[in-house]
Design a protein around this motif. Sequence first.
Motif, PDB file in Angstrom:
ATOM      1  N   ASN A 380      36.358  31.773  43.345  1.00 49.99           N
ATOM      2  CA  ASN A 380      36.199  33.074  42.670  1.00 49.99           C
ATOM      3  C   ASN A 380      36.050  32.861  41.171  1.00 49.99           C
ATOM      4  N   LYS A 383      32.742  31.671  40.461  1.00 49.07           N
ATOM      5  CA  LYS A 383      31.761  32.731  40.738  1.00 49.07           C
ATOM      6  C   LYS A 383      31.683  33.730  39.580  1.00 49.07           C
ATOM      7  N   ASP A 409      40.317  31.427  34.100  1.00 48.85           N
ATOM      8  CA  ASP A 409      38.881  31.316  33.825  1.00 48.85           C
ATOM      9  C   ASP A 409      38.529  32.083  32.552  1.00 48.85           C
ATOM     10  N   ILE A 422      42.898  44.302  44.342  1.00 48.69           N
ATOM     11  CA  ILE A 422      42.001  43.211  44.765  1.00 48.69           C
ATOM     12  C   ILE A 422      42.617  42.341  45.863  1.00 48.69           C
ATOM     13  N   ARG A 428      36.816  45.113  46.460  1.00 47.07           N
ATOM     14  CA  ARG A 428      36.081  44.360  45.446  1.00 47.07           C
ATOM     15  C   ARG A 428      36.019  45.224  44.193  1.00 47.07           C
ATOM     16  N   ALA A 429      36.236  44.627  43.049  1.00 47.62           N
ATOM     17  CA  ALA A 429      36.294  45.417  41.814  1.00 47.62           C
ATOM     18  C   ALA A 429      34.986  46.182  41.608  1.00 47.62           C
ATOM     19  N   VAL A 432      31.823  44.602  39.972  1.00 51.72           N
ATOM     20  CA  VAL A 432      31.085  43.480  40.571  1.00 51.72           C
ATOM     21  C   VAL A 432      30.522  43.811  41.944  1.00 51.72           C
ATOM     22  N   GLY A 438      30.020  38.454  48.225  1.00 52.59           N
ATOM     23  CA  GLY A 438      31.431  38.484  48.637  1.00 52.59           C
ATOM     24  C   GLY A 438      31.697  39.645  49.564  1.00 52.59           C
ATOM     25  N   VAL A 439      32.818  39.522  50.288  1.00 47.63           N
ATOM     26  CA  VAL A 439      33.182  40.603  51.212  1.00 47.63           C
ATOM     27  C   VAL A 439      34.577  41.151  50.917  1.00 47.63           C
ATOM     28  N   GLY A 440      35.243  40.589  49.937  1.00 52.82           N
ATOM     29  CA  GLY A 440      36.574  41.101  49.567  1.00 52.82           C
ATOM     30  C   GLY A 440      37.680  40.676  50.506  1.00 52.82           C
ATOM     31  N   GLY A 442      38.854  37.041  50.624  1.00 58.71           N
ATOM     32  CA  GLY A 442      39.514  35.791  50.189  1.00 58.71           C
ATOM     33  C   GLY A 442      40.919  36.012  49.669  1.00 58.71           C
ATOM     34  N   LEU A 443      41.088  36.968  48.798  1.00 63.46           N
ATOM     35  CA  LEU A 443      42.409  37.167  48.180  1.00 63.46           C
ATOM     36  C   LEU A 443      43.417  37.743  49.169  1.00 63.46           C
TER      37      LEU A 443
HETATM   38  P1  ADP Z   1      35.268  38.387  47.171  1.00 60.85           P
HETATM   39  O1  ADP Z   1      35.369  37.321  46.142  1.00 60.85           O
HETATM   40  O2  ADP Z   1      34.623  37.918  48.414  1.00 60.85           O
HETATM   41  O3  ADP Z   1      34.727  39.655  46.697  1.00 60.85           O
HETATM   42  P2  ADP Z   1      38.097  38.235  47.061  1.00 60.85           P
HETATM   43  O4  ADP Z   1      39.143  38.836  47.935  1.00 60.85           O
HETATM   44  O5  ADP Z   1      38.167  36.790  46.851  1.00 60.85           O
HETATM   45  O6  ADP Z   1      36.737  38.735  47.649  1.00 60.85           O
HETATM   46  O7  ADP Z   1      38.173  38.957  45.636  1.00 60.85           O
HETATM   47  C1  ADP Z   1      38.278  40.335  45.598  1.00 60.85           C
HETATM   48  C2  ADP Z   1      37.787  40.867  44.267  1.00 60.85           C
HETATM   49  O8  ADP Z   1      38.658  40.426  43.212  1.00 60.85           O
HETATM   50  C3  ADP Z   1      36.464  40.387  43.843  1.00 60.85           C
HETATM   51  O9  ADP Z   1      35.454  41.127  44.435  1.00 60.85           O
HETATM   52  C4  ADP Z   1      36.510  40.600  42.348  1.00 60.85           C
HETATM   53  O10 ADP Z   1      36.265  41.955  42.045  1.00 60.85           O
HETATM   54  C5  ADP Z   1      37.933  40.300  42.015  1.00 60.85           C
HETATM   55  N1  ADP Z   1      38.118  38.925  41.515  1.00 60.85           N
HETATM   56  C6  ADP Z   1      38.618  37.884  42.198  1.00 60.85           C
HETATM   57  N2  ADP Z   1      38.684  36.782  41.397  1.00 60.85           N
HETATM   58  C7  ADP Z   1      38.215  37.150  40.189  1.00 60.85           C
HETATM   59  C8  ADP Z   1      38.018  36.480  38.954  1.00 60.85           C
HETATM   60  N3  ADP Z   1      38.349  35.191  38.782  1.00 60.85           N
HETATM   61  N4  ADP Z   1      37.515  37.187  37.921  1.00 60.85           N
HETATM   62  C9  ADP Z   1      37.178  38.473  38.042  1.00 60.85           C
HETATM   63  N5  ADP Z   1      37.345  39.183  39.214  1.00 60.85           N
HETATM   64  C10 ADP Z   1      37.832  38.505  40.257  1.00 60.85           C
END
Ligand code: ADP
Length: 484
Positions: A380, A383, A409, A422, A428-429, A432, A438-440, A442-443
């Motif tokens: 992420n 990305k 980062d 998130i 997803r924010a 973005v 992305g599918v939201g 990972g976190l």
């Molecule tokens: P994805 O990356 O597939 O969208 P994640 O669950 O990994 O899903 O992340 C969810 C959301 O968190 C992302 O869509 C983004 O909006 C935000 N995010 C995660 N990591 C970062 C980062 N390093 N900087 C900015 N926004 C981030």
Amino acid sequence: MKIKFGITSKLLLLFFFLLFIFYGILLVLFVDIQSLKETSQQIISINNQVAALSKGMNDNLISMDVNLKKFKLLKKKVYLSYFETAKNDFCDGLDKIIKLNVPTYPISSQWEWIRKSFQDNPNTSIHLESIQESPVWVEDSLMNKWMEGISTARKENQRQIEQALIRINDLGRQSVNKSFIGMLVSLLAGILGAVFISKSMIGPIKKLKHGLNDISKDHYHLIEINSQDEFSELASAFNNMSRQLKEDEDIRSDFIAILSHEIRTPLSSIRESVNMIIEKVLGPVNDTQRKFLKIASSEISRINDLLDHLLDVSMLESYSGKISPEPIDPNQLLREVSTSLIAKGKIKDVTIRLHELGDAPMVMGVKKEIIQVLLNIVYNAVKFSPTNSFVDIHVNPKNNKDLTFEVSDQGPGIPEEEQSLIFKKYYRAKDVRNHMDGVGLGLSISKRIIHAHGGIIYVENNKEGGCSFFFTLPSINESMTTQG
Ligand code: ADP
């Protein structure tokens, strides 16, 4: 059949209970005031009458004596009539006083004695004619005894007035005490009632609050409220909602899993076919064809990655949270993933810097899962980072108990109001959503894994831009002490 006892009934019960205490106190005070009234009436009517009548009787006795003496001296009949009037007044007064006698408020026994002695004396009832001859109508000594008797009875009467006043005073004090006790009882009853009612409401409200919190974190569970009031109805409505949400969620996850599987198989065939064409297995390919085939291949890889992520949904749903952790060297962990991390960074000209911790304690975890978390977060970071920026990975000790992994980062950072969102599934924010892959998931997967390990995961924006993700893991010492 269970009796329903709603909030309104509870409040009404408390209200009537307080009303009952209030009127109870009023009744007790009313009875006391009645008693006070009677006592004061007795003082006024009996004792005051006795005092007034007895004073006249003394005068009557003296008048009787004086008029008789005058008559004997001056031989005027008018003195005899004065004598008779004084005697009648005396007897009248005596009768009236004795009639005032009541068992609850007895008058002095002296009065009875005076009447008896007066009636027994033969001279007091003689005719006026015989008095003319009689040298004396009563002995002086007897006369003095009657006067003394009257004076003693008056004193006794006075004493009774004083005692009655003391009794009134006591009654007054008792009434004040009773009303004070009543006030305390009603205050206590009010407080206890309010505490009881608020407790019977706060408990279910807390359960509902926890339930709602859990639902907001995607933990669907049922709440149990045994009270027979509106809260149990609310709980059952909440449970219905929770069940419905869970069912919807399951259907959605199943659908995504099935769909992903179904797409994956034909997609593999397409990828194989494209690769075979690129590798000229099916004949020569010119440069333009190769260029477009490469684009097709990379898009197929992208779809494949997406499907991998979507399949993680099933993993997320079936993730039991029961883990068998083993000791892991955090520095070793960083070294193991460094190759794939650095390679990932290079794609976007992002430099990944690993900062190992000297003398790092071992942490407890499932290596495969911790690596997945680390990769999710670092991928992420890459990305969302601009080109030619840095991503730093630190390992820090925390409270001598945990170890914190930090990935920072220089990207756009995350608005504060979205920082907790998130970690939710599919979130997803806003900024973005439309222009980033992305599918939201990972976190939210990472969060489940870290929580199952007994750690926490969170994000903070950096002062100088970008953001830092943190997750903690228990160090081996901590883990041993909690197990021990
Ligand atoms: P994805 O990356 O597939 O969208 P994640 O669950 O990994 O899903 O992340 C969810 C959301 O968190 C992302 O869509 C983004 O909006 C935000 N995010 C995660 N990591 C970062 C980062 N390093 N900087 C900015 N926004 C981030």
